[in-house]
Design an enzyme around this catalytic site. Structure first.
Site, PDB file in Angstrom:
ATOM      1  N   HIS A 118       0.890  -1.079   0.122  1.00  0.00           N
ATOM      2  CA  HIS A 118      -0.010  -0.065   0.091  1.00  0.00           C
ATOM      3  C   HIS A 118       0.979   1.426  -0.025  1.00  0.00           C
ATOM      4  O   HIS A 118       0.301   2.316  -0.202  1.00  0.00           O
ATOM      5  CB  HIS A 118      -0.860   0.086   1.162  1.00  0.00           C
ATOM      6  CG  HIS A 118      -0.250   0.515   2.445  1.00  0.00           C
ATOM      7  ND1 HIS A 118       0.584  -0.522   3.278  1.00  0.00           N
ATOM      8  CD2 HIS A 118      -0.417   1.575   3.311  1.00  0.00           C
ATOM      9  CE1 HIS A 118       0.962   0.094   4.325  1.00  0.00           C
ATOM     10  NE2 HIS A 118       0.577   1.289   4.257  1.00  0.00           N
ATOM     11  N   HIS A 165       1.501   6.705  -0.464  1.00  0.00           N
ATOM     12  CA  HIS A 165       0.891   6.071   0.350  1.00  0.00           C
ATOM     13  C   HIS A 165      -0.571   5.943  -0.252  1.00  0.00           C
ATOM     14  O   HIS A 165      -1.095   6.841  -0.238  1.00  0.00           O
ATOM     15  CB  HIS A 165       0.815   6.687   1.833  1.00  0.00           C
ATOM     16  CG  HIS A 165       0.188   5.882   2.844  1.00  0.00           C
ATOM     17  ND1 HIS A 165      -1.228   5.745   3.028  1.00  0.00           N
ATOM     18  CD2 HIS A 165       0.594   5.430   3.864  1.00  0.00           C
ATOM     19  CE1 HIS A 165      -1.262   4.680   3.866  1.00  0.00           C
ATOM     20  NE2 HIS A 165      -0.308   4.579   4.528  1.00  0.00           N
TER      21      HIS A 165
END
Length: 163
Positions: free
Chosen positions: A70, A85
């Site tokens: 992620h 992110h």
């Protein structure tokens, strides 16, 4: 000395950090997570992705490819330490709907695919996919947005100038 002269006469246009994904630019302070919105991890900008791919925003090397896929951190060839992110609280998905396409220590070129993800599936799980792009060494650079509105992957997103 010549660097100072270039700065005086406008020769330093800065370092361009490209958009790592296509989508809509979001001001960092509008990101629904206080750690990002308050710039605790560093200044930057965010994108609400319109595609499921993150590409390298500059040439450099991968520092950390999170096991969950992620997020990724990298150092550009110019020394900027970046964190990308994908989503808010998406670490809780434990890698579901993400595919890491790089690994720590790998050299990358601008445009290389770093992460693939499924935006619809992540949203269906109840998570937002807004993606902060942060400069984690702001003591070394001033950071200015270079884009607003809609961007394509590879478009200028941030301009950095060495302090």
């Amino acid at each position: 000395m010549f660097g100072k002269l270039k700065n005086l006469f406008g020769g330093d246009t800065g370092i361009t950090i490209a958009a790592p994904t296509a989508g809509t630019v979001v001001a960092l302070e509008s990101v629904p997570d206080p750690t990002f919105a308050q710039g605790i991890l560093g200044p930057g900008i965010a994108i609400e992705p319109s595609e499921g791919r993150i590409t390298a925003p500059a040439d450099g090397s991968i520092d950390v490819m999170f096991e969950t896929g992620h997020a990724v951190s990298m150092t550009t060839a110019d020394g900027a330490e970046l964190l990308i992110h994908v989503g808010i609280d998406t670490v809780q998905l434990e890698g579901k709907h993400y595919k890491a396409c790089c690994k720590a220590g790998q050299q990358v070129k601008k445009g290389d695919v770093l992460i693939e993800f499924d935006p619809a599936a992540i949203k269906a799980e109840g998570y937002q996919i807004v993606t902060p792009i942060l400069v984690c060494n702001p003591d070394a650079f001033t950071v200015e947005p270079a884009a607003g509105g809609t961007v394509a992957a590879g478009d200028a997103l941030l301009t950095l100038k060495k302090k």
